[in-house]
Design an enzyme around this catalytic site. Structure first.
Site, mmCIF file in Angstrom:
data_model
loop_
_atom_site.group_PDB
_atom_site.id
_atom_site.type_symbol
_atom_site.label_atom_id
_atom_site.label_comp_id
_atom_site.label_asym_id
_atom_site.label_seq_id
_atom_site.Cartn_x
_atom_site.Cartn_y
_atom_site.Cartn_z
ATOM 1 N N ASP A 146 -8.265 3.700 6.481
ATOM 2 C CA ASP A 146 -8.260 2.945 5.229
ATOM 3 C C ASP A 146 -9.402 1.934 5.308
ATOM 4 O O ASP A 146 -9.251 0.867 5.894
ATOM 5 C CB ASP A 146 -6.916 2.238 5.039
ATOM 6 C CG ASP A 146 -6.913 1.340 3.814
ATOM 7 O OD1 ASP A 146 -7.450 1.758 2.773
ATOM 8 O OD2 ASP A 146 -6.376 0.222 3.891
ATOM 9 N N GLU A 184 -9.406 7.248 3.079
ATOM 10 C CA GLU A 184 -9.069 6.924 1.699
ATOM 11 C C GLU A 184 -10.354 6.570 0.964
ATOM 12 O O GLU A 184 -11.180 5.811 1.468
ATOM 13 C CB GLU A 184 -8.080 5.765 1.643
ATOM 14 C CG GLU A 184 -7.573 5.508 0.229
ATOM 15 C CD GLU A 184 -6.463 4.479 0.206
ATOM 16 O OE1 GLU A 184 -5.304 4.884 0.053
ATOM 17 O OE2 GLU A 184 -6.767 3.283 0.356
ATOM 18 N N ASP A 193 -2.978 -2.883 5.611
ATOM 19 C CA ASP A 193 -4.113 -1.981 5.868
ATOM 20 C C ASP A 193 -3.713 -0.902 6.876
ATOM 21 O O ASP A 193 -4.189 0.228 6.808
ATOM 22 C CB ASP A 193 -5.314 -2.762 6.424
ATOM 23 C CG ASP A 193 -5.759 -3.871 5.505
ATOM 24 O OD1 ASP A 193 -6.560 -3.595 4.607
ATOM 25 O OD2 ASP A 193 -5.282 -5.006 5.682
#
Length: 158
Positions: free
Chosen positions: A7, A66, A139
């Site tokens: 991420d 992502e 996160d």
């Protein structure tokens, strides 16, 4: 099958390693690459050095990241795009190809709702992996969700 989920962010880059054993996902490791406020070139260097450590300490079958989210501030978008470019290059150099998922795809896969909150994603990540304690910051749970999304998509493709 081991999947590294990432991420990306401008202050923290969450990462998670999930392994599927007997059709059950297990969390191997998760954490953050912390990016100190500094000139962009040094921040990109910190990100790449953090990824180097992850790739040197672990082996993966798959890598998934992502996609960057839409931001209203053009400076933020540019900075995230530069991080994303550096991240993509580093993954290609260290591993080869990787999968990409939008935040909506990740949320839909993990929670069943594309408009789920980060807290709902965190709740489902814990539930899917059988983890009782909180995983902070978000996160990290986002990175786990990316790995779980890719793991689920691999199952569908096979």
């Amino acid at each position: 099958m081991k999947v590294l989920g990432i991420d990306p962010g401008s202050r923290y880059c969450g990462y998670a390693i999930v392994e599927k054993i007997n059709n059950k996902n297990q969390l191997i490791e998760a954490g953050l690459i912390k990016i100190k406020p500094n000139d962009l070139q040094y921040q990109i260097t910190e990100l790449c050095e953090g990824l180097d450590l992850i790739f040197k300490n672990h082996q993966f079958d798959e890598v998934a990241i992502e996609d960057i989210f839409f931001a209203y501030n053009p400076k933020t978008v540019l900075k995230l795009a530069q991080f994303r470019g550096a991240l993509s290059l580093k993954i290609l150099q260290m591993h080869g190809e990787f999968a990409e998922y939008t935040p909506l795809q990740v949320k839909k896969t993990v929670t069943g709702k594309a408009k789920a909150t980060k807290e709902q994603v965190a709740f489902m990540v814990k539930r899917l992996l059988g983890i009782s304690k909180d995983i902070k910051p978000l996160d990290i749970t986002d990175a786990i969700a990316v790995a779980l999304t890719h793991s689920a998509n691999l199952r569908v493709k096979k």
